[in-house]
Write a protein that holds these residues in place. Structure first.
Motif, PDB file in Angstrom:
ATOM      1  N   PHE A  36      39.739  31.343  39.281  1.00 34.05           N
ATOM      2  CA  PHE A  36      39.776  32.791  38.877  1.00 34.05           C
ATOM      3  C   PHE A  36      39.429  33.731  40.551  1.00 34.05           C
ATOM      4  N   LEU A  37      38.320  33.282  40.983  1.00 38.32           N
ATOM      5  CA  LEU A  37      38.015  33.802  42.373  1.00 38.32           C
ATOM      6  C   LEU A  37      39.186  33.413  43.203  1.00 38.32           C
ATOM      7  N   LEU A  38      39.618  32.274  43.211  1.00 33.62           N
ATOM      8  CA  LEU A  38      40.882  32.037  44.314  1.00 33.62           C
ATOM      9  C   LEU A  38      42.001  33.174  44.187  1.00 33.62           C
ATOM     10  N   ILE A  39      42.083  33.472  42.805  1.00 37.11           N
ATOM     11  CA  ILE A  39      43.372  34.149  42.492  1.00 37.11           C
ATOM     12  C   ILE A  39      43.047  35.653  42.429  1.00 37.11           C
ATOM     13  N   ALA A  40      42.014  36.111  42.083  1.00 37.22           N
ATOM     14  CA  ALA A  40      41.563  37.358  42.013  1.00 37.22           C
ATOM     15  C   ALA A  40      40.728  38.122  42.800  1.00 37.22           C
ATOM     16  N   GLY A  41      40.133  37.102  43.655  1.00 39.01           N
ATOM     17  CA  GLY A  41      39.076  37.197  44.640  1.00 39.01           C
ATOM     18  C   GLY A  41      39.318  38.534  45.730  1.00 39.01           C
ATOM     19  N   SER A  42      40.642  38.401  46.100  1.00 39.80           N
ATOM     20  CA  SER A  42      40.887  39.603  47.206  1.00 39.80           C
ATOM     21  C   SER A  42      41.756  40.757  46.499  1.00 39.80           C
ATOM     22  N   ALA A  43      41.772  40.812  45.189  1.00 40.41           N
ATOM     23  CA  ALA A  43      42.724  41.657  44.660  1.00 40.41           C
ATOM     24  C   ALA A  43      41.893  43.196  44.432  1.00 40.41           C
ATOM     25  N   ASP A  44      42.298  44.316  44.517  1.00 40.80           N
ATOM     26  CA  ASP A  44      41.635  45.361  44.140  1.00 40.80           C
ATOM     27  C   ASP A  44      41.669  45.759  42.677  1.00 40.80           C
ATOM     28  N   SER A  45      40.856  46.824  42.329  1.00 39.62           N
ATOM     29  CA  SER A  45      40.655  47.091  41.055  1.00 39.62           C
ATOM     30  C   SER A  45      41.428  48.138  40.499  1.00 39.62           C
ATOM     31  N   THR A  46      42.285  48.587  41.248  1.00 36.51           N
ATOM     32  CA  THR A  46      43.242  49.862  40.964  1.00 36.51           C
ATOM     33  C   THR A  46      44.797  49.320  40.531  1.00 36.51           C
ATOM     34  N   THR A  47      45.206  48.684  41.230  1.00 36.04           N
ATOM     35  CA  THR A  47      46.519  48.014  40.944  1.00 36.04           C
ATOM     36  C   THR A  47      46.695  47.311  39.688  1.00 36.04           C
ATOM     37  N   THR A  55      44.343  45.476  35.355  1.00 41.18           N
ATOM     38  CA  THR A  55      44.305  45.245  36.919  1.00 41.18           C
ATOM     39  C   THR A  55      44.403  43.756  36.949  1.00 41.18           C
ATOM     40  N   LEU A  56      44.652  43.060  37.905  1.00 39.61           N
ATOM     41  CA  LEU A  56      44.810  41.648  38.188  1.00 39.61           C
ATOM     42  C   LEU A  56      43.550  40.892  37.856  1.00 39.61           C
ATOM     43  N   PRO A  57      41.995  41.175  38.363  1.00 41.46           N
ATOM     44  CA  PRO A  57      41.001  40.761  37.688  1.00 41.46           C
ATOM     45  C   PRO A  57      40.969  40.699  36.295  1.00 41.46           C
ATOM     46  N   THR A  58      41.336  41.917  35.711  1.00 40.16           N
ATOM     47  CA  THR A  58      41.000  41.865  34.273  1.00 40.16           C
ATOM     48  C   THR A  58      41.842  41.066  33.400  1.00 40.16           C
ATOM     49  N   TYR A  59      43.110  41.067  33.940  1.00 38.18           N
ATOM     50  CA  TYR A  59      44.196  40.133  33.310  1.00 38.18           C
ATOM     51  C   TYR A  59      43.893  38.896  33.425  1.00 38.18           C
ATOM     52  N   MET A  60      43.547  38.415  34.993  1.00 39.38           N
ATOM     53  CA  MET A  60      43.178  37.109  35.133  1.00 39.38           C
ATOM     54  C   MET A  60      41.885  36.677  34.470  1.00 39.38           C
ATOM     55  N   MET A  61      41.174  37.458  34.245  1.00 37.85           N
ATOM     56  CA  MET A  61      39.895  37.057  33.557  1.00 37.85           C
ATOM     57  C   MET A  61      40.042  36.183  32.200  1.00 37.85           C
ATOM     58  N   ALA A 128      30.291  39.685  37.335  1.00 39.03           N
ATOM     59  CA  ALA A 128      29.424  39.832  38.337  1.00 39.03           C
ATOM     60  C   ALA A 128      30.160  40.169  39.638  1.00 39.03           C
ATOM     61  N   VAL A 129      31.264  39.452  39.925  1.00 41.82           N
ATOM     62  CA  VAL A 129      31.943  39.531  41.363  1.00 41.82           C
ATOM     63  C   VAL A 129      32.884  40.452  41.292  1.00 41.82           C
ATOM     64  N   LYS A 130      33.760  40.689  40.532  1.00 41.80           N
ATOM     65  CA  LYS A 130      34.922  41.601  40.537  1.00 41.80           C
ATOM     66  C   LYS A 130      34.539  42.695  39.682  1.00 41.80           C
ATOM     67  N   ASP A 131      33.233  43.159  39.144  1.00 38.48           N
ATOM     68  CA  ASP A 131      33.167  44.366  38.596  1.00 38.48           C
ATOM     69  C   ASP A 131      33.872  44.728  37.235  1.00 38.48           C
ATOM     70  N   VAL A 132      34.293  43.613  36.315  1.00 37.23           N
ATOM     71  CA  VAL A 132      35.009  43.745  35.427  1.00 37.23           C
ATOM     72  C   VAL A 132      34.333  44.518  34.091  1.00 37.23           C
ATOM     73  N   ARG A 133      34.715  45.717  33.595  1.00 34.99           N
ATOM     74  CA  ARG A 133      33.756  46.395  32.684  1.00 34.99           C
ATOM     75  C   ARG A 133      34.580  46.749  31.392  1.00 34.99           C
ATOM     76  N   LEU A 134      34.187  46.096  30.454  1.00 29.92           N
ATOM     77  CA  LEU A 134      34.281  46.423  28.917  1.00 29.92           C
ATOM     78  C   LEU A 134      33.468  46.871  28.183  1.00 29.92           C
ATOM     79  N   ASP A 135      33.842  47.548  26.853  1.00 27.87           N
ATOM     80  CA  ASP A 135      32.862  47.893  25.736  1.00 27.87           C
ATOM     81  C   ASP A 135      32.284  46.485  25.263  1.00 27.87           C
ATOM     82  N   ALA A 136      31.205  46.549  24.766  1.00 28.04           N
ATOM     83  CA  ALA A 136      30.223  45.458  24.180  1.00 28.04           C
ATOM     84  C   ALA A 136      31.113  44.826  22.964  1.00 28.04           C
ATOM     85  N   TRP A 137      31.890  45.673  22.266  1.00 30.27           N
ATOM     86  CA  TRP A 137      32.833  45.215  21.155  1.00 30.27           C
ATOM     87  C   TRP A 137      33.768  44.429  21.455  1.00 30.27           C
TER      88      TRP A 137
END
Length: 252
Positions: A36-47, A55-61, A128-137
């Motif tokens: 995950f870090l290798l693929i999404a580590g350098s990706a931005d949080s808007t594209t 976003t790529l980090p959210t998708y790849m998570m 923690a690393v890519k700041d992915v944020r979702l609701d608790a549910w």
């Protein structure tokens, strides 16, 4: 009652053996997070990924959490069962009160429990690393959906373990493992595939598996087609595992 105790004992044994296997724990728990870090580590949080609102980090998570669960239940089951058959352990179990369906259930349940840490670790790293944020549910629903969905591939692992023995099971499992991972879009979005390959990917169970998590991330209901693919796959894999188990019993 004796059957229940026997199944519980086998599940406990399976968990103990898995937790003592450091190589297995690395590839099922830590390896997906590193990918995950290798693929999404350098990706931005808007594209956003084409065709999604993710976003790529959210998708790849979700993809890597699914990949980790797949590793735990598929790789953990098939080779171990093949070796147990070769070593006579399965034959010894048939002399106990544990029925055939109890053995398959214990194998499936044991590997599914081990898959849970791989899911949670990917989520923690993504938050923690890519700041992915979702609701608790959404976090709870994602964990439950990916964990429950791993049972489909746990059943496949049992079937592969009875399909081949010894050294033959490893290449079969690896081809299945990488094929499901790549075609299912766990390593890269299927939107990057050629059109004809995207059409094939939609019917691959790992694609439907990851799509459940992506639906939760987008706060929408999963597509009926994905649910049907998973249900049919589970029925085929469990049916195949049961048939192969009975066939192996008759040969013993």
């Amino acid at each position: 009652m004796l059957t229940i105790f026997a199944a519980r004992g086998l599940i406990k044994l399976e968990l103990t053996r898995a937790l003592r296997n450091r190589k297995f724990l690395f590839f099922s728990v830590l390896y997906p997070s590193l990918l995950f870090l290798l693929i999404a580590g350098s990706a931005d949080s808007t594209t956003k990924i084409d065709g999604t609102r993710l976003t790529l980090p959210t998708y790849m998570m979700v993809s890597m959490a699914s990949f980790g669960a797949l590793t735990a239940v598929l790789m953990g089951n098939s080779e171990r069962i093949a070796k147990e058959r070769e070593g006579g352990w399965v034959r010894q179990l048939r002399l106990t009160t544990l029925p055939g369906h109890g053995y398959v259930l214990a194998k499936t349940a044991g590997s599914a429990v081990v898959s849970l840490p791989s899911i949670v670790v990917v989520f923690v790293v993504a938050a923690a690393v890519k700041d992915v944020r979702l609701d608790a549910w959404q976090w709870l629903a994602l964990t439950g959906a990916i964990w429950a969905g791993s049972l489909v591939f746990a059943a496949l692992g049992v079937a592969l373990g009875y399909l081949a023995s010894g050294d033959a099971v490893r290449p079969i499992t690896m081809i299945t493992y990488f094929g499901l991972s790549i075609l299912g879009g766990l390593w890269m979005p299927t939107t990057s595939f050629p059109g004809w390959l995207q059409d094939i990917a939609e019917w691959v169970p790992t694609h439907a598996y990851a799509a459940l998590g992506q639906a939760i991330e987008q706060s929408r209901a999963p597509h009926a087609k994905d649910l049907v693919v998973l249900v049919v796959s589970f029925a085929l894999f469990t049916g195949g595992a049961a048939w192969l188990y009975r066939k192996d019993t008759l040969k013993a």
